[in-house]
Design a protein around this motif. Structure first.
Motif, PDB file in Angstrom:
ATOM      1  N   SER A 679       0.839  -1.190   0.000  1.00  0.00           N
ATOM      2  CA  SER A 679       0.000   0.000   0.000  1.00  0.00           C
ATOM      3  C   SER A 679       0.877   1.243   0.000  1.00  0.00           C
ATOM      4  CB  SER A 679      -0.903   0.006   1.251  1.00  0.00           C
ATOM      5  OG  SER A 679      -1.599   1.220   1.385  1.00  0.00           O
ATOM      6  N   VAL A 680       0.348   2.329  -0.556  1.00  0.00           N
ATOM      7  CA  VAL A 680       1.008   3.634  -0.518  1.00  0.00           C
ATOM      8  C   VAL A 680      -0.011   4.666  -0.050  1.00  0.00           C
ATOM      9  CG1 VAL A 680       2.109   5.462  -1.886  1.00  0.00           C
ATOM     10  CG2 VAL A 680       2.658   3.059  -2.346  1.00  0.00           C
ATOM     11  N   ASP A 681       0.395   5.473   0.919  1.00  0.00           N
ATOM     12  CA  ASP A 681      -0.396   6.622   1.382  1.00  0.00           C
ATOM     13  C   ASP A 681      -1.768   6.235   1.939  1.00  0.00           C
ATOM     14  OD1 ASP A 681       1.604   8.464   0.861  1.00  0.00           O
ATOM     15  OD2 ASP A 681       0.916   8.877  -1.180  1.00  0.00           O
ATOM     16  N   GLN A 682      -1.841   5.113   2.621  1.00  0.00           N
ATOM     17  CA  GLN A 682      -3.053   4.799   3.379  1.00  0.00           C
ATOM     18  C   GLN A 682      -3.185   5.810   4.515  1.00  0.00           C
ATOM     19  OE1 GLN A 682      -4.333   0.531   4.145  1.00  0.00           O
ATOM     20  NE2 GLN A 682      -3.635   1.081   6.191  1.00  0.00           N
ATOM     21  N   ASP A 683      -4.391   6.045   5.023  1.00  0.00           N
ATOM     22  CA  ASP A 683      -4.579   7.061   6.066  1.00  0.00           C
ATOM     23  C   ASP A 683      -3.693   6.788   7.280  1.00  0.00           C
ATOM     24  OD1 ASP A 683      -6.039   4.788   6.586  1.00  0.00           O
ATOM     25  OD2 ASP A 683      -7.864   5.820   7.224  1.00  0.00           O
ATOM     26  N   TYR A 684      -3.581   5.526   7.671  1.00  0.00           N
ATOM     27  CA  TYR A 684      -2.623   5.148   8.714  1.00  0.00           C
ATOM     28  C   TYR A 684      -2.341   3.663   8.592  1.00  0.00           C
ATOM     29  CZ  TYR A 684      -6.454   3.050  11.460  1.00  0.00           C
ATOM     30  OH  TYR A 684      -7.489   2.268  11.882  1.00  0.00           O
ATOM     31  N   TYR A 685      -1.211   3.243   9.150  1.00  0.00           N
ATOM     32  CA  TYR A 685      -0.850   1.834   9.225  1.00  0.00           C
ATOM     33  C   TYR A 685      -0.527   1.493  10.672  1.00  0.00           C
ATOM     34  CZ  TYR A 685       0.211   2.409   4.196  1.00  0.00           C
ATOM     35  OH  TYR A 685       0.161   2.693   2.858  1.00  0.00           O
ATOM     36  N   ILE A 686      -0.964   0.319  11.089  1.00  0.00           N
ATOM     37  CA  ILE A 686      -0.473  -0.240  12.351  1.00  0.00           C
ATOM     38  C   ILE A 686      -0.050  -1.674  12.099  1.00  0.00           C
ATOM     39  CG2 ILE A 686      -1.932   1.244  13.763  1.00  0.00           C
ATOM     40  CD1 ILE A 686      -2.628  -2.499  13.766  1.00  0.00           C
ATOM     41  N   SER A 687       0.887  -2.136  12.882  1.00  0.00           N
ATOM     42  CA  SER A 687       1.272  -3.543  12.840  1.00  0.00           C
ATOM     43  C   SER A 687       1.816  -3.940  14.193  1.00  0.00           C
ATOM     44  CB  SER A 687       2.339  -3.784  11.764  1.00  0.00           C
ATOM     45  OG  SER A 687       2.775  -5.141  11.778  1.00  0.00           O
ATOM     46  N   TRP A 688       1.318  -5.047  14.682  1.00  0.00           N
ATOM     47  CA  TRP A 688       1.876  -5.679  15.882  1.00  0.00           C
ATOM     48  C   TRP A 688       1.814  -7.182  15.652  1.00  0.00           C
ATOM     49  CZ3 TRP A 688       0.531  -3.437  21.370  1.00  0.00           C
ATOM     50  CH2 TRP A 688       1.636  -3.622  22.220  1.00  0.00           C
ATOM     51  N   ASN A 689       2.329  -7.573  14.471  1.00  0.00           N
ATOM     52  CA  ASN A 689       2.340  -8.980  14.058  1.00  0.00           C
ATOM     53  C   ASN A 689       0.926  -9.518  13.852  1.00  0.00           C
ATOM     54  OD1 ASN A 689       4.546  -8.807  16.655  1.00  0.00           O
ATOM     55  ND2 ASN A 689       5.346  -9.045  14.589  1.00  0.00           N
ATOM     56  N   ASN A 690       0.027  -8.632  13.444  1.00  0.00           N
ATOM     57  CA  ASN A 690      -1.355  -9.007  13.185  1.00  0.00           C
ATOM     58  C   ASN A 690      -1.524  -9.417  11.722  1.00  0.00           C
ATOM     59  OD1 ASN A 690      -0.939  -5.894  13.382  1.00  0.00           O
ATOM     60  ND2 ASN A 690      -2.471  -6.168  11.766  1.00  0.00           N
ATOM     61  N   LYS A 691      -2.736  -9.722  11.351  1.00  0.00           N
ATOM     62  CA  LYS A 691      -3.065 -10.110   9.976  1.00  0.00           C
ATOM     63  C   LYS A 691      -2.776  -8.938   9.039  1.00  0.00           C
ATOM     64  CE  LYS A 691      -7.065 -11.954   7.391  1.00  0.00           C
ATOM     65  NZ  LYS A 691      -6.417 -13.177   6.913  1.00  0.00           N
ATOM     66  N   GLN A 692      -2.178  -9.243   7.894  1.00  0.00           N
ATOM     67  CA  GLN A 692      -1.764  -8.173   6.998  1.00  0.00           C
ATOM     68  C   GLN A 692      -2.914  -7.594   6.164  1.00  0.00           C
ATOM     69  OE1 GLN A 692      -0.075 -11.139   7.181  1.00  0.00           O
ATOM     70  NE2 GLN A 692       1.754 -10.409   8.234  1.00  0.00           N
ATOM     71  N   ALA A 693      -3.731  -8.470   5.577  1.00  0.00           N
ATOM     72  CA  ALA A 693      -4.751  -7.984   4.646  1.00  0.00           C
ATOM     73  C   ALA A 693      -5.817  -9.053   4.449  1.00  0.00           C
ATOM     74  CB  ALA A 693      -4.098  -7.636   3.304  1.00  0.00           C
ATOM     75  N   GLU A 694      -6.910  -8.660   3.823  1.00  0.00           N
ATOM     76  CA  GLU A 694      -7.982  -9.597   3.504  1.00  0.00           C
ATOM     77  C   GLU A 694      -7.439 -10.768   2.687  1.00  0.00           C
ATOM     78  OE1 GLU A 694     -11.081  -9.828   4.283  1.00  0.00           O
ATOM     79  OE2 GLU A 694     -11.572  -7.894   5.197  1.00  0.00           O
ATOM     80  N   GLU A 695      -7.850 -11.972   3.069  1.00  0.00           N
ATOM     81  CA  GLU A 695      -7.548 -13.224   2.374  1.00  0.00           C
ATOM     82  C   GLU A 695      -6.064 -13.598   2.403  1.00  0.00           C
ATOM     83  OE1 GLU A 695      -9.963 -14.423  -1.116  1.00  0.00           O
ATOM     84  OE2 GLU A 695     -10.447 -12.287  -1.230  1.00  0.00           O
TER      85      GLU A 695
END
Length: 955
Positions: A679-695
């Motif tokens: 992704s580029v320029d999404q409103d915000y990103y978070i990650s804490w080893n969670n699921k990356q994306a749909e499917e």
């Protein structure tokens, strides 16, 4: 100079008492770390007790370093820096990870420490209580300035390593971080190697031996050393020829960048080896070499082996195994599926299993908000499964011909004994990222707060540096021994970081045996397995009281990878093997890191993503500059046959192999970059080893409705909705999430609803409910009453929940699942990972918590009982037989039992904490990998190395 007393034999100085006695009688002695400057006993005692001067006596023969006044220059200051003073970072406990023998003995006797070995621990720890009052102006009270260069009045030393004129190492006064500036590419990399050896030589040496499975001959036969070398060698039983082959292939097949990487690696190693030679001559090498018998403290006899290119592969294999190889566990999956089918029948058991697996939970928090990236989905009609016959699975033995005994190690076994905990305390992921686009910030520029969680060690696995030279311009963190490039950090006008993603790049194959147990059918031909073995022998050392001994490690390898288990499938004898896409490819990622350091390559989000595409480790990569943000999920994701289910072992037959797989090189067809979550320029990103994306379904177990990623997402989304996000507000969001008890914030309110469904008549339960409600109302945080109090606010509520959770989960699920299935599921996913838990993937005192647990299972099940809407619910309702009254009875009974448990029962104590000491049980320990130790800090669930960045301009 008059020698008034002869040197005391080193073996008489092994205890603090002996060393104190020596200092009161001797004036000077050779201690392997150089000559102690002559001092009267009184003066020596005074300087040591008051901590004046450096933490250890001055050393005769140490390398010269010009002062700031003498140097008059600050080499790195000329590099372009678009951060405008708004880049900060922190890495505890401190930059200096080397200690001479004198410094180690002084530390053991008096608690003194070398300069810059622990000065970052205080600021890091203080954020836990200081974050509520944080402002942008106060950020560097808890972080450090990560601007390029060093102001002239802050230069502590300037060094031309090995007398070279093409590189300068400048260290700053506050942190001791090396700022390396080269006028040639060779000189820049030479300086990087030299500075790395200055700061982490012993640690680098330990882990190059770990990567080869030869830690015990190097550091002694402590049981933990044996366990560590066995775990790594089991996954990568490489020969020296295979290590060299990786070097030859990677550097020869990547064109000009490959040639440059080889030149960079060669120069880097030259720098390391130059420091080894200089420290050997000057006798200021790390004291652990004496304590483990590699050097003689009196005669200086012995050798510190030079580093070679193959050592980089060994080190890279350790890093890859710890942080960048997701997937696996297919045999355990098969065992739990069989248990579910045995309990419920094949159809219903499979449905139950899938509901607990949560491959693609619709309620899971996502990093990428829009778009679908199918990977790892369950086929409608799985083919090729090779599930074991019940009771037939055995693990392949690794150790043979053991001799000697495993005596208990002494406290002086500070080298690699604690390193054995690195695999469990750092492997499973951790790390987080918070990135907000400029559309939602006060300044209009993106802001990022991100970093990797690599565990807590002394010295740290990472080191900090700045590199400035032809084609290189970066500052940040790198793994010790692999710091030829900055691996996580910032460039001139951009910053990047990573979290472990864990998508599945490991598969298990069932090879059918033929002729005997060591031949298998390979594409229709009976083929011998390859036996790889090595014998490790060790002798007792000063730092290790383990008796002399030896054992032989033996691995059987097939074209489909090393053998891990034996079993029968439909009565046929098979060996289960593990094949990962990064096997024999641990150094492939070097090209991507080279690109990230190259200001000529990274000019925006798209070029950043192209660099990340060259990294074959399974990571989530985040980017921010003054205008854009970006995300990319890296890793060599093999393209599997459509009807193969990667969750389970499959037959080792051409029909089920990875597409275009070449067993000779272990290469295959991989999913294209566009298929990776990005992704580029999404409103915000978070990650804490969670699921990356749909499917994108190849995530770990339990990645569902409650995940610690929610702790970040809820807070960042609230900030974004309000607008005007600042560096301070984003750091606050991270810090508060890092103190939150996930169970208290996201599951306990549902449990209290069940309890409130009828009047609570038991006084003990009512009192417990009141305490829990008060804690939830206050935020459900595990925080001190005041800085340094070592007492928790809402301590009783914290104790009650810690005691209640495992009792609750067992009582909620075991009656319905049955003991066998419940046990099988807990083998796939631990029930709890509270900060004080000594069990589970991370172990005690590791900081990281709440990544692995039955949070989603409890949440979905209880919501079903309450009649609330649940998407992707469990196949059955378990709590109290599925009735509200029955569930309330389960909760009431277990809560009463938990409330009655004393602090000493909930926190039984360990070798560093008294029974009942709640704060100590949670506390974070910098686990010693050398001779210097540090005090405990209050629990925080946050990255080890962390950046706070907001660029003000762009090239």
């Amino acid at each position: 100079m008059t020698w008034r007393t002869p040197c005391t034999a080193l073996d008489r100085l092994r205890t603090p008492r002996r060393f104190r006695e020596f200092l009161t009688t001797a004036s000077i002695c050779v201690l392997g770390a150089g000559l102690l400057v002559p001092l009267s006993p009184a003066t020596a005692a005074e300087q040591i007790s008051t901590g004046t001067g450096s933490a250890a006596p001055a050393v005769v023969g140490a390398e010269p370093a010009a002062t700031a006044a003498e140097s008059g220059t600050v080499g790195a200051a000329a590099a372009a820096d678009h951060c405008g003073g708004q880049c900060s970072d922190i890495l505890p406990p401190g930059q200096n990870g080397n200690a001479t023998l004198a410094q180690i003995l002084l530390h053991q006797a008096f608690g003194t420490r070398p300069a810059h070995s622990g000065d970052r621990l205080g600021p890091y720890a203080n954020l836990a209580t200081g974050y509520p009052a944080l402002t942008d102006a106060k950020i560097n009270e808890f972080f450090g300035d990560a601007s390029f260069g060093v102001p002239a009045d802050q230069v502590a030393s300037t060094l031309k390593p090995a007398g070279r004129t093409d590189v300068t190492i400048v260290r700053d006064k506050k942190t001791g971080v090396p700022h390396i500036t080269g006028t040639t590419r060779y000189g820049t990399e030479f300086g990087a190697g030299y500075a790395a050896a200055q700061d982490r030589l012993w640690l680098m040496d330990v882990f190059r031996h770990v990567g080869r499975g030869r830690l015990t001959p190097f550091a002694g036969g402590a049981p933990s050393n044996q366990a560590l070398e066995q775990q790594f060698w089991r996954t990568a039983p490489y020969t020296e020829a295979e290590l060299q082959a990786q070097i030859d292939r990677v550097f020869a097949t990547n064109g000009a960048r490959g040639e440059q990487a080889l030149a960079d690696a060669t120069a880097y190693l030259d720098g390391i080896n130059a420091y080894i030679d200089a420290s050997d001559r000057g006798r200021y090498f790390p004291g652990e070499y004496v304590l483990t018998g590699h050097k003689d403290s009196i005669t200086n006899a012995g050798t510190i082996e030079h580093f070679e290119l193959t050592d980089l592969v060994a080190l890279a294999s350790v890093v890859g195994a710890l942080f960048g190889s997701g997937g696996g566990g297919e045999v355990n999956n098969a065992l739990s599926l069989l248990a579910a089918q045995s309990k419920y029948g094949v159809a219903e058991g499979t449905k139950v299993w899938e509901s607990f697996r949560m491959r693609n939970d619709p309620e899971a928090v996502l990093t990428v908000h829009d778009g679908s990236f199918p990977y790892g989905a369950r086929p409608e009609d799985p083919q090729g499964r090779a599930l074991p016959d019940p009771g037939s699975v055995t693990q392949e033995p690794l150790v043979h011909d053991r001799t000697g005994s495993a005596a208990t190690s002494t406290a002086a076994d500070t080298s690699a004994t604690a390193a054995a905990q690195a695999l469990t305390s750092a492997r499973r992921g951790m790390s987080n990222a918070l990135v907000v686009s400029g559309e939602h910030t006060a300044s209009g520029h993106p802001i990022a707060v991100f970093g990797p969680q690599t565990g807590y060690f002394a010295p740290q696995l990472l080191l900090l540096q700045e590199l400035q030279g032809p084609g290189i311009s970066a500052r940040g963190a790198s793994f010790a021994g692999l710091s030829m490039y900055v691996e996580l950090g910032r460039g001139q006008d951009y910053a990047w970081s990573a979290t472990t993603s864990g998508q599945d790049v490991i598969d298990t194959y069932a090879v059918e045996l033929c002729q005997d147990d060591h031949h298998y059918l390979y594409r229709g031909t009976c083929t011998p397995m390859e036996k790889v073995e090595q014998t490790n022998s060790w002798k007792p050392t000063v730092a290790d009281a383990t008796a002399a001994g030896s054992y032989r490690m033996q691995a059987w390898r097939t074209a489909y990878g090393p053998v891990t288990h034996r079993a029968t499938v439909d009565g046929k004898k098979v060996a289960y093997t593990t094949l990962r896409s990064s096997y024999l490819h641990e150094v492939d990622s070097v090209i991507g890191f080279q690109m990230l350091n190259d200001p000529g390559h990274v000019t925006g989000p798209e070029s950043f993503q192209k660099a990340a595409q060259h990294i074959n480790y399974t990571f989530n990569w985040f980017y921010a500059d003054s205008e854009h943000t970006a995300y990319y999920n890296s890793g060599d994701n093999p393209v599997r046959v459509t009807d193969v289910d990667a969750e389970f072992p499959v037959w080792a037959r051409p029909a089920y192999e990875w597409r275009d797989w070449d067993p000779g090189t272990n290469t295959a067809r991989y999913t294209p970059p566009s298929a990776h979550p990005n992704s580029v320029d999404q409103d915000y990103y978070i990650s804490w080893n969670n699921k990356q994306a749909e499917e994108y379904t190849a995530a770990p177990w339990g990645n569902g409705s409650v995940h610690r990623g929610d702790l970040l997402d809820d807070r960042v989304r609230k900030l974004v909705d309000g607008g005007g996000v600042t560096r301070a507000s984003l750091v606050k969001a991270m810090a508060e999430a890092g103190l939150a008890d996930l169970r208290a914030e996201d599951v306990l309110p549902e449990l209290l609803k069940v309890l409130d469904s009828a009047p609570v008549t038991d006084p003990a339960v009512a009192a417990a409910v009141t305490k829990l409600k008060d804690w939830v109302a206050a935020g459900g945080l595990r925080t001190e009453t005041a800085a340094g109090s070592k007492k928790y606010a809402h301590a009783d509520a914290v104790r009650i929940l810690d005691a209640w959770w495992p009792l609750l989960v067992k009582a909620q699920f075991e009656p319905g699942l049955g003991s066998d299935l419940y046990t099988a599921f807990t083998a796939n996913l631990p029930v709890d990972e509270a900060p004080s838990a000594a069990h589970g993937p991370t172990g005690a005192h590791a900081g990281s918590a709440f990544q692995y647990g039955w949070w989603s299972y409890v949440d979905k099940d209880v919501r079903s009982v309450l009649g609330e809407q649940v998407q992707g619910g469990l196949a059955r309702t378990y709590c109290g037989g599925g009735t509200l009254a029955g569930c309330r009875d389960v909760l009431t009974r277990t809560l009463k039992e938990a409330a009655g448990r004393t602090a000493a029962q909930v926190y039984p104590g360990d070798d560093g904490c008294a029974a009942g000491d709640q704060w100590c049980a949670d506390s974070v320990v910098q686990r010693p990998l050398g001779g210097i130790e540090h005090g405990r800090i209050s629990w925080q669930n946050r990255p080890t190395y962390q950046q706070v960045v907001e660029f003000t301009s762009h090239r």
